[in-house]
Design a protein around this motif. Structure first.
Motif, PDB file in Angstrom:
ATOM      1  N   TYR A 163       0.832  -1.209   0.000  1.00 41.34           N
ATOM      2  CA  TYR A 163       0.000   0.000   0.000  1.00 41.34           C
ATOM      3  C   TYR A 163       0.865   1.256   0.000  1.00 41.34           C
ATOM      4  O   TYR A 163       0.593   2.209  -0.726  1.00 41.34           O
ATOM      5  CB  TYR A 163      -0.930   0.021   1.212  1.00 41.34           C
ATOM      6  CG  TYR A 163      -2.153  -0.828   1.027  1.00 41.34           C
ATOM      7  CD1 TYR A 163      -3.010  -0.639  -0.044  1.00 41.34           C
ATOM      8  CD2 TYR A 163      -2.456  -1.827   1.934  1.00 41.34           C
ATOM      9  CE1 TYR A 163      -4.136  -1.421  -0.216  1.00 41.34           C
ATOM     10  CE2 TYR A 163      -3.578  -2.620   1.767  1.00 41.34           C
ATOM     11  CZ  TYR A 163      -4.415  -2.410   0.681  1.00 41.34           C
ATOM     12  OH  TYR A 163      -5.517  -3.191   0.521  1.00 41.34           O
ATOM     13  N   ALA A 164       1.912   1.249   0.811  1.00 34.60           N
ATOM     14  CA  ALA A 164       2.778   2.417   0.916  1.00 34.60           C
ATOM     15  C   ALA A 164       3.506   2.710  -0.391  1.00 34.60           C
ATOM     16  O   ALA A 164       3.928   3.839  -0.631  1.00 34.60           O
ATOM     17  CB  ALA A 164       3.775   2.231   2.050  1.00 34.60           C
ATOM     18  N   LYS A 165       3.626   1.699  -1.251  1.00 35.96           N
ATOM     19  CA  LYS A 165       4.281   1.881  -2.547  1.00 35.96           C
ATOM     20  C   LYS A 165       3.276   1.968  -3.701  1.00 35.96           C
ATOM     21  O   LYS A 165       3.647   1.930  -4.865  1.00 35.96           O
ATOM     22  CB  LYS A 165       5.280   0.747  -2.810  1.00 35.96           C
ATOM     23  CG  LYS A 165       6.502   0.832  -1.918  1.00 35.96           C
ATOM     24  CD  LYS A 165       7.248   2.123  -2.183  1.00 35.96           C
ATOM     25  CE  LYS A 165       8.525   2.239  -1.414  1.00 35.96           C
ATOM     26  NZ  LYS A 165       9.220   3.490  -1.718  1.00 35.96           N
ATOM     27  N   GLY A 166       1.987   2.061  -3.372  1.00 35.72           N
ATOM     28  CA  GLY A 166       0.976   2.288  -4.402  1.00 35.72           C
ATOM     29  C   GLY A 166       0.352   1.041  -5.001  1.00 35.72           C
ATOM     30  O   GLY A 166      -0.285   1.110  -6.047  1.00 35.72           O
ATOM     31  N   TYR A 167       0.517  -0.093  -4.339  1.00 38.28           N
ATOM     32  CA  TYR A 167      -0.056  -1.353  -4.834  1.00 38.28           C
ATOM     33  C   TYR A 167      -1.130  -1.837  -3.867  1.00 38.28           C
ATOM     34  O   TYR A 167      -1.053  -1.576  -2.661  1.00 38.28           O
ATOM     35  CB  TYR A 167       1.036  -2.421  -4.974  1.00 38.28           C
ATOM     36  CG  TYR A 167       2.031  -2.090  -6.049  1.00 38.28           C
ATOM     37  CD1 TYR A 167       1.815  -2.463  -7.364  1.00 38.28           C
ATOM     38  CD2 TYR A 167       3.184  -1.372  -5.747  1.00 38.28           C
ATOM     39  CE1 TYR A 167       2.733  -2.144  -8.366  1.00 38.28           C
ATOM     40  CE2 TYR A 167       4.104  -1.041  -6.732  1.00 38.28           C
ATOM     41  CZ  TYR A 167       3.869  -1.426  -8.041  1.00 38.28           C
ATOM     42  OH  TYR A 167       4.768  -1.102  -9.022  1.00 38.28           O
ATOM     43  N   ASP A 168      -2.094  -2.560  -4.388  1.00 34.97           N
ATOM     44  CA  ASP A 168      -3.156  -3.125  -3.556  1.00 34.97           C
ATOM     45  C   ASP A 168      -2.619  -4.361  -2.849  1.00 34.97           C
ATOM     46  O   ASP A 168      -2.307  -5.361  -3.496  1.00 34.97           O
ATOM     47  CB  ASP A 168      -4.361  -3.487  -4.427  1.00 34.97           C
ATOM     48  CG  ASP A 168      -5.540  -4.022  -3.628  1.00 34.97           C
ATOM     49  OD1 ASP A 168      -5.441  -4.129  -2.386  1.00 34.97           O
ATOM     50  OD2 ASP A 168      -6.566  -4.333  -4.255  1.00 34.97           O
ATOM     51  N   GLY A 169      -2.511  -4.282  -1.533  1.00 38.03           N
ATOM     52  CA  GLY A 169      -2.024  -5.409  -0.751  1.00 38.03           C
ATOM     53  C   GLY A 169      -3.111  -6.384  -0.339  1.00 38.03           C
ATOM     54  O   GLY A 169      -2.833  -7.414   0.241  1.00 38.03           O
ATOM     55  N   GLY A 170      -4.352  -6.046  -0.626  1.00 39.63           N
ATOM     56  CA  GLY A 170      -5.453  -6.943  -0.308  1.00 39.63           C
ATOM     57  C   GLY A 170      -6.034  -6.736   1.078  1.00 39.63           C
ATOM     58  O   GLY A 170      -7.012  -7.362   1.434  1.00 39.63           O
ATOM     59  N   GLY A 171      -5.456  -5.879   1.864  1.00 40.57           N
ATOM     60  CA  GLY A 171      -5.915  -5.622   3.227  1.00 40.57           C
ATOM     61  C   GLY A 171      -4.754  -5.752   4.183  1.00 40.57           C
ATOM     62  O   GLY A 171      -3.789  -6.452   3.902  1.00 40.57           O
ATOM     63  N   ALA A 172      -4.830  -5.061   5.285  1.00 40.39           N
ATOM     64  CA  ALA A 172      -3.798  -5.166   6.321  1.00 40.39           C
ATOM     65  C   ALA A 172      -4.275  -6.200   7.329  1.00 40.39           C
ATOM     66  O   ALA A 172      -4.584  -5.906   8.471  1.00 40.39           O
ATOM     67  CB  ALA A 172      -3.556  -3.814   6.981  1.00 40.39           C
ATOM     68  N   ASP A 173      -4.364  -7.469   6.849  1.00 40.32           N
ATOM     69  CA  ASP A 173      -5.004  -8.498   7.654  1.00 40.32           C
ATOM     70  C   ASP A 173      -4.249  -9.823   7.716  1.00 40.32           C
ATOM     71  O   ASP A 173      -4.706 -10.774   8.329  1.00 40.32           O
ATOM     72  CB  ASP A 173      -6.419  -8.756   7.134  1.00 40.32           C
ATOM     73  CG  ASP A 173      -6.450  -9.136   5.652  1.00 40.32           C
ATOM     74  OD1 ASP A 173      -5.375  -9.393   5.061  1.00 40.32           O
ATOM     75  OD2 ASP A 173      -7.555  -9.160   5.090  1.00 40.32           O
ATOM     76  N   GLY A 174      -3.101  -9.907   7.064  1.00 36.13           N
ATOM     77  CA  GLY A 174      -2.326 -11.145   7.107  1.00 36.13           C
ATOM     78  C   GLY A 174      -2.932 -12.286   6.325  1.00 36.13           C
ATOM     79  O   GLY A 174      -2.531 -13.430   6.498  1.00 36.13           O
ATOM     80  N   VAL A 175      -3.887 -11.978   5.455  1.00 35.34           N
ATOM     81  CA  VAL A 175      -4.550 -13.004   4.651  1.00 35.34           C
ATOM     82  C   VAL A 175      -4.013 -12.939   3.225  1.00 35.34           C
ATOM     83  O   VAL A 175      -4.031 -11.889   2.586  1.00 35.34           O
ATOM     84  CB  VAL A 175      -6.088 -12.816   4.642  1.00 35.34           C
ATOM     85  CG1 VAL A 175      -6.750 -13.810   3.713  1.00 35.34           C
ATOM     86  CG2 VAL A 175      -6.627 -12.949   6.058  1.00 35.34           C
ATOM     87  N   TRP A 176      -3.528 -14.060   2.731  1.00 37.86           N
ATOM     88  CA  TRP A 176      -2.976 -14.180   1.383  1.00 37.86           C
ATOM     89  C   TRP A 176      -4.135 -14.456   0.439  1.00 37.86           C
ATOM     90  O   TRP A 176      -4.456 -15.589   0.141  1.00 37.86           O
ATOM     91  CB  TRP A 176      -1.976 -15.325   1.358  1.00 37.86           C
ATOM     92  CG  TRP A 176      -1.225 -15.495   0.086  1.00 37.86           C
ATOM     93  CD1 TRP A 176      -1.631 -16.179  -1.015  1.00 37.86           C
ATOM     94  CD2 TRP A 176       0.071 -14.998  -0.211  1.00 37.86           C
ATOM     95  NE1 TRP A 176      -0.665 -16.151  -1.982  1.00 37.86           N
ATOM     96  CE2 TRP A 176       0.394 -15.423  -1.512  1.00 37.86           C
ATOM     97  CE3 TRP A 176       0.992 -14.224   0.490  1.00 37.86           C
ATOM     98  CZ2 TRP A 176       1.607 -15.107  -2.118  1.00 37.86           C
ATOM     99  CZ3 TRP A 176       2.183 -13.931  -0.126  1.00 37.86           C
ATOM    100  CH2 TRP A 176       2.478 -14.365  -1.409  1.00 37.86           C
TER     101      TRP A 176
END
Length: 123
Positions: free
Chosen positions: A87-100
């Motif tokens: 997220y900090a680099k402009g990409y969608d990480g899927g959530g800050a939830d530890g779920v792959w």
């Protein structure tokens, strides 16, 4: 102000405040070096290496020893740190939830593709 970056900043500060070497990042929703340095410090805490906020040879070596991060990675904080850094680099990480999940995989595919690297969700 990016809501996903704000969530990442809040998660990192909430999770690591009071831990040796952690320096909180501003909770502004604006990315930058303070956010990335805090996330690097969080990763160093998880990897149990010297915490200085610099991703140098010691952190790289510890990350290599940790192994490839995949859906089966047991340390959910490491997964969340990766999501937050995305997220900090402009990409969608899927959530800050530890779920792959599929959004995390798609974000990693885009990130690595933009770097000119091949990526397989199987790894």
């Amino acid at each position: 102000m990016d809501q996903a970056v704000l969530v990442a900043q809040q998660w990192a500060n909430r999770t690591y405040v009071g831990r040796a070497g952690y320096v909180a990042c501003p909770e502004s929703g604006v990315t930058g070096w303070p956010t990335m340095t805090s996330l690097t410090r969080a990763l160093q805490i998880e990897l149990k290496v010297g915490v200085d906020g610099s991703f140098g040879p010691g952190t790289a070596s510890a990350m290599a020893a940790f192994g490839v991060v995949t859906a089966s990675t047991q340390n959910k904080n490491v997964l969340t740190i990766i999501q937050c850094a995305m997220y900090a680099k402009g990409y969608d990480g899927g959530g800050a939830d530890g779920v792959w999940g599929p959004r995390t995989v798609a974000g990693l595919e885009k990130l690595k593709g933009n770097m000119g690297l091949a990526y397989s969700a199987a790894t």
